[in-house]
Design a protein around this motif. Structure first.
Motif, PDB file in Angstrom:
ATOM      1  N   TRP A  52       7.600  18.056 -30.797  1.00 33.29           N
ATOM      2  CA  TRP A  52       7.732  17.356 -29.530  1.00 33.29           C
ATOM      3  C   TRP A  52       6.566  17.611 -28.593  1.00 33.29           C
ATOM      4  O   TRP A  52       6.083  16.711 -27.922  1.00 33.29           O
ATOM      5  N   LYS A  53       6.080  18.831 -28.533  1.00 31.97           N
ATOM      6  CA  LYS A  53       4.968  19.129 -27.627  1.00 31.97           C
ATOM      7  C   LYS A  53       3.748  18.292 -27.971  1.00 31.97           C
ATOM      8  O   LYS A  53       3.040  17.827 -27.089  1.00 31.97           O
ATOM      9  N   GLN A  54       3.511  18.071 -29.247  1.00 34.46           N
ATOM     10  CA  GLN A  54       2.387  17.251 -29.679  1.00 34.46           C
ATOM     11  C   GLN A  54       2.607  15.783 -29.341  1.00 34.46           C
ATOM     12  O   GLN A  54       1.674  15.070 -28.990  1.00 34.46           O
ATOM     13  N   LEU A  55       3.835  15.338 -29.459  1.00 34.57           N
ATOM     14  CA  LEU A  55       4.146  13.914 -29.282  1.00 34.57           C
ATOM     15  C   LEU A  55       4.429  13.534 -27.835  1.00 34.57           C
ATOM     16  O   LEU A  55       4.438  12.353 -27.496  1.00 34.57           O
ATOM     17  N   LYS A  56       4.648  14.517 -27.005  1.00 42.86           N
ATOM     18  CA  LYS A  56       5.011  14.264 -25.612  1.00 42.86           C
ATOM     19  C   LYS A  56       3.961  13.393 -24.899  1.00 42.86           C
ATOM     20  O   LYS A  56       4.305  12.504 -24.133  1.00 42.86           O
ATOM     21  N   GLY A  57       2.693  13.613 -25.182  1.00 45.06           N
ATOM     22  CA  GLY A  57       1.638  12.813 -24.562  1.00 45.06           C
ATOM     23  C   GLY A  57       1.741  11.346 -24.925  1.00 45.06           C
ATOM     24  O   GLY A  57       1.572  10.473 -24.069  1.00 45.06           O
ATOM     25  N   GLU A  58       2.039  11.072 -26.195  1.00 45.15           N
ATOM     26  CA  GLU A  58       2.208   9.679 -26.621  1.00 45.15           C
ATOM     27  C   GLU A  58       3.448   9.068 -25.981  1.00 45.15           C
ATOM     28  O   GLU A  58       3.453   7.891 -25.613  1.00 45.15           O
ATOM     29  N   ALA A  59       4.486   9.864 -25.838  1.00 45.37           N
ATOM     30  CA  ALA A  59       5.709   9.365 -25.197  1.00 45.37           C
ATOM     31  C   ALA A  59       5.444   9.036 -23.728  1.00 45.37           C
ATOM     32  O   ALA A  59       5.943   8.031 -23.214  1.00 45.37           O
ATOM     33  N   LYS A  60       4.643   9.850 -23.069  1.00 47.33           N
ATOM     34  CA  LYS A  60       4.319   9.588 -21.658  1.00 47.33           C
ATOM     35  C   LYS A  60       3.565   8.275 -21.501  1.00 47.33           C
ATOM     36  O   LYS A  60       3.757   7.569 -20.514  1.00 47.33           O
ATOM     37  N   LYS A  61       2.717   7.947 -22.465  1.00 53.47           N
ATOM     38  CA  LYS A  61       2.006   6.665 -22.416  1.00 53.47           C
ATOM     39  C   LYS A  61       2.983   5.506 -22.568  1.00 53.47           C
ATOM     40  O   LYS A  61       2.833   4.471 -21.928  1.00 53.47           O
ATOM     41  N   GLN A  62       3.985   5.679 -23.414  1.00 58.39           N
ATOM     42  CA  GLN A  62       4.969   4.629 -23.685  1.00 58.39           C
ATOM     43  C   GLN A  62       5.939   4.444 -22.523  1.00 58.39           C
ATOM     44  O   GLN A  62       6.258   3.324 -22.158  1.00 58.39           O
ATOM     45  N   TRP A  63       6.427   5.553 -21.973  1.00 54.42           N
ATOM     46  CA  TRP A  63       7.467   5.498 -20.938  1.00 54.42           C
ATOM     47  C   TRP A  63       7.001   6.246 -19.702  1.00 54.42           C
ATOM     48  O   TRP A  63       7.442   7.350 -19.411  1.00 54.42           O
ATOM     49  N   GLY A  64       6.135   5.610 -18.948  1.00 52.34           N
ATOM     50  CA  GLY A  64       5.538   6.233 -17.770  1.00 52.34           C
ATOM     51  C   GLY A  64       6.520   6.572 -16.659  1.00 52.34           C
ATOM     52  O   GLY A  64       6.230   7.432 -15.835  1.00 52.34           O
ATOM     53  N   ASN A  65       7.661   5.918 -16.619  1.00 49.72           N
ATOM     54  CA  ASN A  65       8.620   6.178 -15.553  1.00 49.72           C
ATOM     55  C   ASN A  65       9.444   7.436 -15.772  1.00 49.72           C
ATOM     56  O   ASN A  65      10.137   7.873 -14.867  1.00 49.72           O
ATOM     57  N   LEU A  66       9.375   8.015 -16.960  1.00 55.59           N
ATOM     58  CA  LEU A  66      10.119   9.239 -17.222  1.00 55.59           C
ATOM     59  C   LEU A  66       9.367  10.421 -16.620  1.00 55.59           C
ATOM     60  O   LEU A  66       8.134  10.463 -16.625  1.00 55.59           O
ATOM     61  N   THR A  67      10.102  11.370 -16.097  1.00 56.05           N
ATOM     62  CA  THR A  67       9.501  12.539 -15.468  1.00 56.05           C
ATOM     63  C   THR A  67       9.289  13.642 -16.504  1.00 56.05           C
ATOM     64  O   THR A  67       9.854  13.597 -17.599  1.00 56.05           O
ATOM     65  N   ASP A  68       8.509  14.641 -16.139  1.00 61.95           N
ATOM     66  CA  ASP A  68       8.335  15.796 -17.021  1.00 61.95           C
ATOM     67  C   ASP A  68       9.683  16.453 -17.301  1.00 61.95           C
ATOM     68  O   ASP A  68       9.923  16.905 -18.418  1.00 61.95           O
ATOM     69  N   ASP A  69      10.552  16.495 -16.298  1.00 54.67           N
ATOM     70  CA  ASP A  69      11.893  17.049 -16.509  1.00 54.67           C
ATOM     71  C   ASP A  69      12.676  16.238 -17.536  1.00 54.67           C
ATOM     72  O   ASP A  69      13.399  16.803 -18.354  1.00 54.67           O
ATOM     73  N   ASP A  70      12.552  14.912 -17.499  1.00 56.40           N
ATOM     74  CA  ASP A  70      13.221  14.056 -18.483  1.00 56.40           C
ATOM     75  C   ASP A  70      12.763  14.420 -19.891  1.00 56.40           C
ATOM     76  O   ASP A  70      13.583  14.587 -20.799  1.00 56.40           O
ATOM     77  N   TYR A  71      11.453  14.558 -20.064  1.00 58.19           N
ATOM     78  CA  TYR A  71      10.918  14.904 -21.388  1.00 58.19           C
ATOM     79  C   TYR A  71      11.364  16.293 -21.817  1.00 58.19           C
ATOM     80  O   TYR A  71      11.711  16.513 -22.972  1.00 58.19           O
ATOM     81  N   ASP A  72      11.355  17.239 -20.871  1.00 56.33           N
ATOM     82  CA  ASP A  72      11.778  18.607 -21.195  1.00 56.33           C
ATOM     83  C   ASP A  72      13.252  18.656 -21.582  1.00 56.33           C
ATOM     84  O   ASP A  72      13.640  19.375 -22.491  1.00 56.33           O
ATOM     85  N   GLN A  73      14.070  17.885 -20.895  1.00 57.64           N
ATOM     86  CA  GLN A  73      15.502  17.853 -21.210  1.00 57.64           C
ATOM     87  C   GLN A  73      15.749  17.215 -22.573  1.00 57.64           C
ATOM     88  O   GLN A  73      16.597  17.667 -23.332  1.00 57.64           O
ATOM     89  N   ALA A  74      15.009  16.188 -22.892  1.00 58.38           N
ATOM     90  CA  ALA A  74      15.218  15.468 -24.154  1.00 58.38           C
ATOM     91  C   ALA A  74      14.689  16.250 -25.345  1.00 58.38           C
ATOM     92  O   ALA A  74      15.300  16.224 -26.419  1.00 58.38           O
ATOM     93  N   GLN A  75      13.557  16.912 -25.200  1.00 55.72           N
ATOM     94  CA  GLN A  75      12.951  17.686 -26.280  1.00 55.72           C
ATOM     95  C   GLN A  75      12.849  16.918 -27.600  1.00 55.72           C
ATOM     96  O   GLN A  75      13.014  17.481 -28.672  1.00 55.72           O
ATOM     97  N   GLY A  76      12.644  15.613 -27.508  1.00 54.03           N
ATOM     98  CA  GLY A  76      12.487  14.809 -28.712  1.00 54.03           C
ATOM     99  C   GLY A  76      13.782  14.361 -29.357  1.00 54.03           C
ATOM    100  O   GLY A  76      13.760  13.658 -30.353  1.00 54.03           O
ATOM    101  N   ASP A  77      14.918  14.742 -28.791  1.00 59.55           N
ATOM    102  CA  ASP A  77      16.214  14.333 -29.331  1.00 59.55           C
ATOM    103  C   ASP A  77      16.405  12.832 -29.104  1.00 59.55           C
ATOM    104  O   ASP A  77      16.320  12.348 -27.977  1.00 59.55           O
ATOM    105  N   ARG A  78      16.656  12.100 -30.156  1.00 63.12           N
ATOM    106  CA  ARG A  78      16.755  10.639 -30.102  1.00 63.12           C
ATOM    107  C   ARG A  78      17.770  10.158 -29.074  1.00 63.12           C
ATOM    108  O   ARG A  78      17.468   9.293 -28.250  1.00 63.12           O
TER     109      ARG A  78
END
Length: 68
Positions: free
Chosen positions: A10-36
């Motif tokens: 997830w840490k590696q992919l988080k940057g690509e996810a941020k490009k895809q879903w710019g409205n999500l916050t860092d907290d959103d990504y941290d909470q999800a941790q790549g869980d679908r």
């Protein structure tokens, strides 16, 4: 790729996810941790998408970047 493997990368992919879903916050990504399921919920919430659209968007993204 299994979900546990996605979480491990997830840490590696988080940057690509941020490009895809710019409205999500860092907290959103941290909470999800790549869980679908958690990511789909966050995409729905922040981007105002239907469940089906959020699932499709996440699955398309996962097919592109889940191989890293």
């Amino acid at each position: 790729m299994k979900n546990d493997t996605m979480e491990g990368k997830w840490k590696q992919l988080k940057g690509e996810a941020k490009k895809q879903w710019g409205n999500l916050t860092d907290d959103d990504y941290d909470q999800a941790q790549g869980d679908r399921e958690k990511m789909i919920g966050k995409i729905q919430e922040r981007h105002g998408k239907t469940r089906e659209d959020a699932e499709r968007e996440y699955d398309d993204w996962h097919r592109r970047f889940g191989q890293y």
